[in-house]
Motif scaffolding. Structure first.
Motif, PDB file in Angstrom:
ATOM      1  N   ARG A   1     -14.314   4.230   2.532  1.00 34.34           N
ATOM      2  CA  ARG A   1     -12.866   3.967   2.416  1.00 34.34           C
ATOM      3  C   ARG A   1     -12.150   4.454   3.663  1.00 34.34           C
ATOM      4  O   ARG A   1     -12.458   5.543   4.171  1.00 34.34           O
ATOM      5  CB  ARG A   1     -12.321   4.675   1.178  1.00 34.34           C
ATOM      6  CG  ARG A   1     -10.811   4.713   1.097  1.00 34.34           C
ATOM      7  CD  ARG A   1     -10.320   5.289  -0.210  1.00 34.34           C
ATOM      8  NE  ARG A   1     -10.079   4.219  -1.178  1.00 34.34           N
ATOM      9  CZ  ARG A   1      -9.145   4.256  -2.130  1.00 34.34           C
ATOM     10  NH1 ARG A   1      -8.388   5.313  -2.274  1.00 34.34           N
ATOM     11  NH2 ARG A   1      -8.971   3.247  -2.947  1.00 34.34           N
TER      12      ARG A   1
ATOM     13  N   ASP B   1     -11.600  -0.695   1.278  1.00 37.68           N
ATOM     14  CA  ASP B   1     -12.779  -0.156   0.612  1.00 37.68           C
ATOM     15  C   ASP B   1     -13.966  -1.046   0.914  1.00 37.68           C
ATOM     16  O   ASP B   1     -13.836  -2.259   1.081  1.00 37.68           O
ATOM     17  CB  ASP B   1     -12.551  -0.099  -0.901  1.00 37.68           C
ATOM     18  CG  ASP B   1     -11.650   1.051  -1.296  1.00 37.68           C
ATOM     19  OD1 ASP B   1     -12.043   2.208  -1.070  1.00 37.68           O
ATOM     20  OD2 ASP B   1     -10.532   0.800  -1.796  1.00 37.68           O
TER      21      ASP B   1
ATOM     22  N   GLY C   1     -16.893  -2.743  -0.664  1.00 39.03           N
ATOM     23  CA  GLY C   1     -17.518  -3.165  -1.906  1.00 39.03           C
ATOM     24  C   GLY C   1     -18.871  -3.784  -1.622  1.00 39.03           C
ATOM     25  O   GLY C   1     -19.392  -3.708  -0.500  1.00 39.03           O
TER      26      GLY C   1
ATOM     27  N   TRP D   1     -16.108  -5.067   3.434  1.00 41.38           N
ATOM     28  CA  TRP D   1     -14.819  -4.373   3.471  1.00 41.38           C
ATOM     29  C   TRP D   1     -13.679  -5.323   3.133  1.00 41.38           C
ATOM     30  O   TRP D   1     -13.666  -6.466   3.580  1.00 41.38           O
ATOM     31  CB  TRP D   1     -14.576  -3.799   4.867  1.00 41.38           C
ATOM     32  CG  TRP D   1     -15.524  -2.711   5.242  1.00 41.38           C
ATOM     33  CD1 TRP D   1     -16.730  -2.842   5.863  1.00 41.38           C
ATOM     34  CD2 TRP D   1     -15.343  -1.307   5.006  1.00 41.38           C
ATOM     35  NE1 TRP D   1     -17.316  -1.606   6.036  1.00 41.38           N
ATOM     36  CE2 TRP D   1     -16.485  -0.641   5.524  1.00 41.38           C
ATOM     37  CE3 TRP D   1     -14.338  -0.554   4.419  1.00 41.38           C
ATOM     38  CZ2 TRP D   1     -16.635   0.732   5.472  1.00 41.38           C
ATOM     39  CZ3 TRP D   1     -14.490   0.836   4.369  1.00 41.38           C
ATOM     40  CH2 TRP D   1     -15.630   1.461   4.887  1.00 41.38           C
ATOM     41  N   SER D   2     -12.709  -4.804   2.375  1.00 39.13           N
ATOM     42  CA  SER D   2     -11.495  -5.594   2.116  1.00 39.13           C
ATOM     43  C   SER D   2     -10.330  -4.653   1.853  1.00 39.13           C
ATOM     44  O   SER D   2     -10.524  -3.480   1.480  1.00 39.13           O
ATOM     45  CB  SER D   2     -11.705  -6.532   0.921  1.00 39.13           C
ATOM     46  OG  SER D   2     -12.008  -5.774  -0.224  1.00 39.13           O
TER      47      SER D   2
ATOM     48  N   THR E   1      -7.745  -3.176  -0.294  1.00 36.36           N
ATOM     49  CA  THR E   1      -7.697  -3.033  -1.752  1.00 36.36           C
ATOM     50  C   THR E   1      -6.375  -2.455  -2.237  1.00 36.36           C
ATOM     51  O   THR E   1      -6.117  -2.429  -3.434  1.00 36.36           O
ATOM     52  CB  THR E   1      -8.827  -2.103  -2.222  1.00 36.36           C
ATOM     53  OG1 THR E   1      -8.761  -0.889  -1.473  1.00 36.36           O
ATOM     54  CG2 THR E   1     -10.191  -2.761  -2.015  1.00 36.36           C
ATOM     55  N   GLN E   2      -5.547  -1.991  -1.313  1.00 36.92           N
ATOM     56  CA  GLN E   2      -4.328  -1.306  -1.741  1.00 36.92           C
ATOM     57  C   GLN E   2      -3.316  -1.330  -0.603  1.00 36.92           C
ATOM     58  O   GLN E   2      -3.696  -1.163   0.559  1.00 36.92           O
ATOM     59  CB  GLN E   2      -4.704   0.138  -2.064  1.00 36.92           C
ATOM     60  CG  GLN E   2      -3.668   0.989  -2.714  1.00 36.92           C
ATOM     61  CD  GLN E   2      -4.314   2.287  -3.208  1.00 36.92           C
ATOM     62  OE1 GLN E   2      -4.692   2.412  -4.353  1.00 36.92           O
ATOM     63  NE2 GLN E   2      -4.477   3.245  -2.310  1.00 36.92           N
TER      64      GLN E   2
END
Lengths: 373, 89
Positions: free
Chosen positions: A4, A17, A19, A23-24, A26-27
């Motif tokens: 992260r 994050d 996954g 990586w993408s 996420t928030q």
């Protein structure tokens, strides 16, 4: 390895994050607001974000649930200026540094045995310390009241400032700070007494007879090797410098191609001979040489550098990387950096190859992995 | 008592409801307000107590004159508007 990281930008804070499929984002937090810096405290898991609201000033927010919820906390405040104090004009600007918070430029957790301690560097040059996780802050008067502090002057900004804070993992009372422009300063007793670092840095912008004056240097960033804390790398206005004796002396690393100018530097967490830099055209132009985004890596303490390009744009790319916008995780394998034009890259093999994670983010000020202690 | 009102833009950061405040000068009125709404202080004044660079006040529609000392007189039935400049965003 870290899975992260956070990206502080002109228009908010983005969290990425890793996954199963990579990586993408996420928030997002503070979308639309100017988020100038982020700190992750590996001891507590706290996140502290700094916002600069322009009209309404600088504010700090803390999250204790990974960025899902934020609470405004105290912002460092300069104490009232003493009535009988006449500030000295800075040597280059010819007017006194202002006595008021202009920017939060550095946030670093204290040592592992002092939970809640956070150091904060600011423009116009004040160093603050919190002992309660950011609920309150105190100006370090010993450094601020040192008459040599009044010799500091602005680098790119109109005010001098502290952008780097290195806390020795072996002894948290040993703290080294980097100042633009004021060189590198160190304390051995947790801030009770401060001395400038030794000689060896070189300032081309000063008159020749003062070029090696420690207090006139413009380190753009100071990076400490966590496992060998006496090893410090500096990306300086006039080149790359290294110390192997905890800032007692500095040596210049010559002949770095395509350029020895830049802002960012990352030190390997375990290998004192490895560091990464992101070069740019010096110093009034500030864009990648020949429009090619590259990362320079040394594995031999600065004797030689590899210029890493795989996965990075190699034509008509004008991404400048600010000083806090490059980070390496606790393994030394994962690095991420972001640019003034909103591009974001990650490497999972120590820089050998890079992947573009975003190309249209707002201007990026800081990239910070969440690291395990 | 003067009526002190705040720009809408500040409200998303910190609630600043309009209030009737006692005070003969702008400094008095602001201090009276911040005593009741301490969190708003740092959004309007900097850490040295100065009006933030890109904030200004109108007293009965007239722009304030003394940014340093906030000594502009405020009549008992005045309306004071705290607004943000268009610059500084």
């Amino acid at each position: 390895m870290s899975t992260r990281f956070h990206v502080a930008t002109r228009k908010g804070l983005f969290t990425l994050d890793r996954g199963a499929s990579g990586w993408s984002i996420t928030q997002t937090s503070f979308l639309g607001d100017n988020c100038t810096l982020l700190m992750h405290d590996a001891r507590s898991g706290d996140l502290i974000a700094t916002l600069n609201h322009g009209h309404f000033g600088i504010k700090m927010h803390r999250s204790r649930d990974g960025g899902a919820n934020w609470t405004e906390i105290a912002t460092p405040q300069y104490p009232p200026q003493p009535a009988d104090y006449t500030p000295k004009a800075t040597p280059l600007e010819g007017k006194p540094a202002e006595w008021s918070l202009k920017l939060v430029w550095a946030l670093s957790p204290g040592g592992p045995n002092e939970p809640g301690v956070i150091w904060c560097g600011t423009l116009p040059g004040g160093l603050f310390r919190s002992e309660d996780g950011g609920d309150s802050w105190n100006l370090n008067r010993q450094l601020w009241d040192d008459p040599r502090r009044e010799e500091w002057f602005g680098g790119g900004a109109d005010h001098p400032g502290i952008h780097s804070i290195c806390v020795d993992p072996r002894d948290a009372r040993h703290v080294i700070v980097g100042v633009s422009c004021g060189g590198v300063w160190k304390t051995r007793d947790g801030g009770g007494a401060w001395e400038p670092g030794g000689r060896g840095m070189r300032a081309e912008y000063m008159p020749p007879e003062r070029a090696f004056e420690p207090n006139a240097q413009d380190p753009h960033l100071v990076a400490q090797c966590p496992s060998h804390p006496d090893v410090l790398w500096v990306q300086h206005h006039n080149g790359i410098f290294k110390s192997s004796d905890a800032a007692a002396s500095w040596s210049e690393i010559d002949g770095v191609q395509p350029s020895a100018f830049g802002f960012a530097v990352a030190a390997h967490p375990h290998d004192p001979d490895t560091a990464w830099f992101i070069p740019a055209v010096k110093d009034e132009k500030r864009y990648p040489m020949n429009g090619r985004v590259v990362v320079n890596r040394t594995h031999d303490g600065g004797k030689t550098f590899e210029t890493l390009t795989q996965g990075l744009p190699q034509q008509h790319a004008y991404d400048l990387v600010y000083r806090h916008a490059l980070d390496v995780d606790e393994s030394g394998d994962r690095l991420a950096f972001g640019s003034t034009t909103g591009s974001l890259w990650i490497s999972e093999n120590a820089g050998d190859s890079w992947q573009t994670l975003a190309a249209h983010l707002p201007p990026i000020y800081a990239v910070r992995f969440e690291k395990t202690p | 008592m003067a009526l002190l009102r705040f720009t809408q833009n500040i409200q998303r950061h910190v609630a600043c409801p309009a209030r009737q405040i006692e005070g003969a000068t702008l400094a008095d009125v602001l201090e009276g307000y911040f005593r009741q709404h301490e969190q708003a202080r740092g959004y309007v004044l900097d850490d040295q107590g100065k009006l933030r660079h890109h904030m200004t006040a109108f007293i009965d529609g007239n722009q304030m004159r003394d940014r340093e000392g906030l000594s502009d007189p405020v009549a008992p039935d005045a309306v004071v508007d705290l607004v943000q400049a268009l610059s500084g965003g």
